[in-house]
Design a protein around this motif. Sequence first.
Motif, mmCIF file in Angstrom:
data_model
loop_
_atom_site.group_PDB
_atom_site.id
_atom_site.type_symbol
_atom_site.label_atom_id
_atom_site.label_comp_id
_atom_site.label_asym_id
_atom_site.label_seq_id
_atom_site.Cartn_x
_atom_site.Cartn_y
_atom_site.Cartn_z
ATOM 1 N N GLU A 58 0.926 -1.270 0.128
ATOM 2 C CA GLU A 58 0.170 0.135 -0.071
ATOM 3 C C GLU A 58 0.870 1.221 0.114
ATOM 4 N N CYS A 59 0.786 2.192 -1.089
ATOM 5 C CA CYS A 59 1.610 3.288 -1.064
ATOM 6 C C CYS A 59 0.805 4.529 -0.516
ATOM 7 N N LYS A 60 1.500 5.224 0.522
ATOM 8 C CA LYS A 60 0.827 6.259 1.135
ATOM 9 C C LYS A 60 1.893 7.675 0.976
ATOM 10 N N SER A 61 1.097 8.796 0.419
ATOM 11 C CA SER A 61 1.942 9.701 0.077
ATOM 12 C C SER A 61 2.085 10.685 1.221
ATOM 13 N N GLY A 62 1.422 10.541 2.402
ATOM 14 C CA GLY A 62 1.325 11.268 3.483
ATOM 15 C C GLY A 62 0.855 11.122 4.758
ATOM 16 N N ARG A 63 0.987 11.852 5.803
ATOM 17 C CA ARG A 63 0.085 11.522 7.110
ATOM 18 C C ARG A 63 -1.367 11.428 6.911
ATOM 19 N N ALA A 64 -1.844 12.224 6.223
ATOM 20 C CA ALA A 64 -3.352 12.120 5.972
ATOM 21 C C ALA A 64 -3.868 11.063 5.125
ATOM 22 N N ASP A 65 -3.160 10.673 4.176
ATOM 23 C CA ASP A 65 -3.396 9.545 3.427
ATOM 24 C C ASP A 65 -3.372 8.233 4.184
ATOM 25 N N PHE A 66 -2.513 8.280 5.068
ATOM 26 C CA PHE A 66 -2.160 6.990 5.944
ATOM 27 C C PHE A 66 -3.632 6.872 7.026
ATOM 28 N N THR A 67 -3.859 8.126 7.730
ATOM 29 C CA THR A 67 -4.700 8.020 8.678
ATOM 30 C C THR A 67 -6.104 8.014 8.130
ATOM 31 N N SER A 68 -6.391 8.146 6.977
ATOM 32 C CA SER A 68 -7.772 8.244 6.337
ATOM 33 C C SER A 68 -7.839 6.644 5.956
ATOM 34 N N ASP A 69 -6.974 5.871 5.999
ATOM 35 C CA ASP A 69 -7.091 4.609 5.412
ATOM 36 C C ASP A 69 -7.630 3.613 6.534
ATOM 37 N N ARG A 70 -8.970 3.258 6.312
ATOM 38 C CA ARG A 70 -9.673 2.421 7.418
ATOM 39 C C ARG A 70 -9.856 1.136 6.777
ATOM 40 N N LYS A 71 -9.056 0.552 5.591
ATOM 41 C CA LYS A 71 -9.187 -0.767 5.163
ATOM 42 C C LYS A 71 -8.155 -1.635 5.327
ATOM 43 N N TRP A 72 -6.983 -1.102 5.368
ATOM 44 C CA TRP A 72 -5.520 -1.681 5.426
ATOM 45 C C TRP A 72 -5.667 -3.161 5.922
ATOM 46 N N ARG A 73 -6.257 -3.214 7.164
ATOM 47 C CA ARG A 73 -6.154 -4.593 7.796
ATOM 48 C C ARG A 73 -6.920 -5.568 7.009
ATOM 49 N N ASN A 74 -7.801 -5.273 6.220
ATOM 50 C CA ASN A 74 -8.680 -6.282 5.510
ATOM 51 C C ASN A 74 -7.721 -6.929 4.317
ATOM 52 N N TYR A 75 -6.787 -6.120 4.026
ATOM 53 C CA TYR A 75 -5.740 -6.780 3.080
ATOM 54 C C TYR A 75 -5.080 -7.857 3.520
ATOM 55 N N LEU A 76 -4.684 -7.891 4.852
ATOM 56 C CA LEU A 76 -3.810 -8.954 5.373
ATOM 57 C C LEU A 76 -4.268 -10.272 5.120
ATOM 58 N N GLU A 77 -5.422 -10.769 4.855
ATOM 59 C CA GLU A 77 -5.729 -12.064 4.628
ATOM 60 C C GLU A 77 -5.724 -12.447 3.233
ATOM 61 N N TRP A 78 -5.375 -11.523 2.226
ATOM 62 C CA TRP A 78 -5.251 -11.771 1.004
ATOM 63 C C TRP A 78 -3.627 -11.852 0.576
ATOM 64 N N ALA A 79 -2.628 -11.800 1.374
ATOM 65 C CA ALA A 79 -1.119 -11.737 1.101
ATOM 66 C C ALA A 79 -0.421 -12.575 2.172
ATOM 67 N N ASP A 80 0.817 -13.043 1.591
ATOM 68 C CA ASP A 80 1.734 -13.526 2.676
ATOM 69 C C ASP A 80 2.728 -12.710 3.310
#
Length: 155
Positions: A58-80
Amino acid sequence: MTETSSLSALLPGQILARGVCRHLLHHGFATVEELVPSPGLRVDVMGLGPKGEIWIVECKSGRADFTSDRKWRNYLEWADRFFWAVDANFPVELLPEETGLILADAYDAEIVRMPAPSPLAGARRKVMVQKFARHAALRLQGYRDPGVTASGVSP
């Protein structure tokens, strides 16, 4: 069009994705961007390694981009393995320590922190490899014939 002018048309996250994809290629990974592992999710970069391993970045361009991401934990089940890709000015202390960290720019990247593997189950891996292959093939077909979409040929 020069390389500089084509880069200026990219958004910050796309610039990071470019460097990540270049770097992963050096590790033997094929990559695709904006793959949908399940409805409501779209990963920035997915890499398929030489032994079938699947990485999500997941590519994050800044603090606001990261803090607004509410879905990233859902990606964990799709990758090693799961990584964040950020530039050198990103406040990396915000990123969870159990995740991977890649520093990137438009030209390359460096894996700074390798996350522990969380191997996918065989059935999930098969689904993801098929999604990866279809996504890559449809993208290639779209480049060859811009009138083609995932749902068919547009008029």
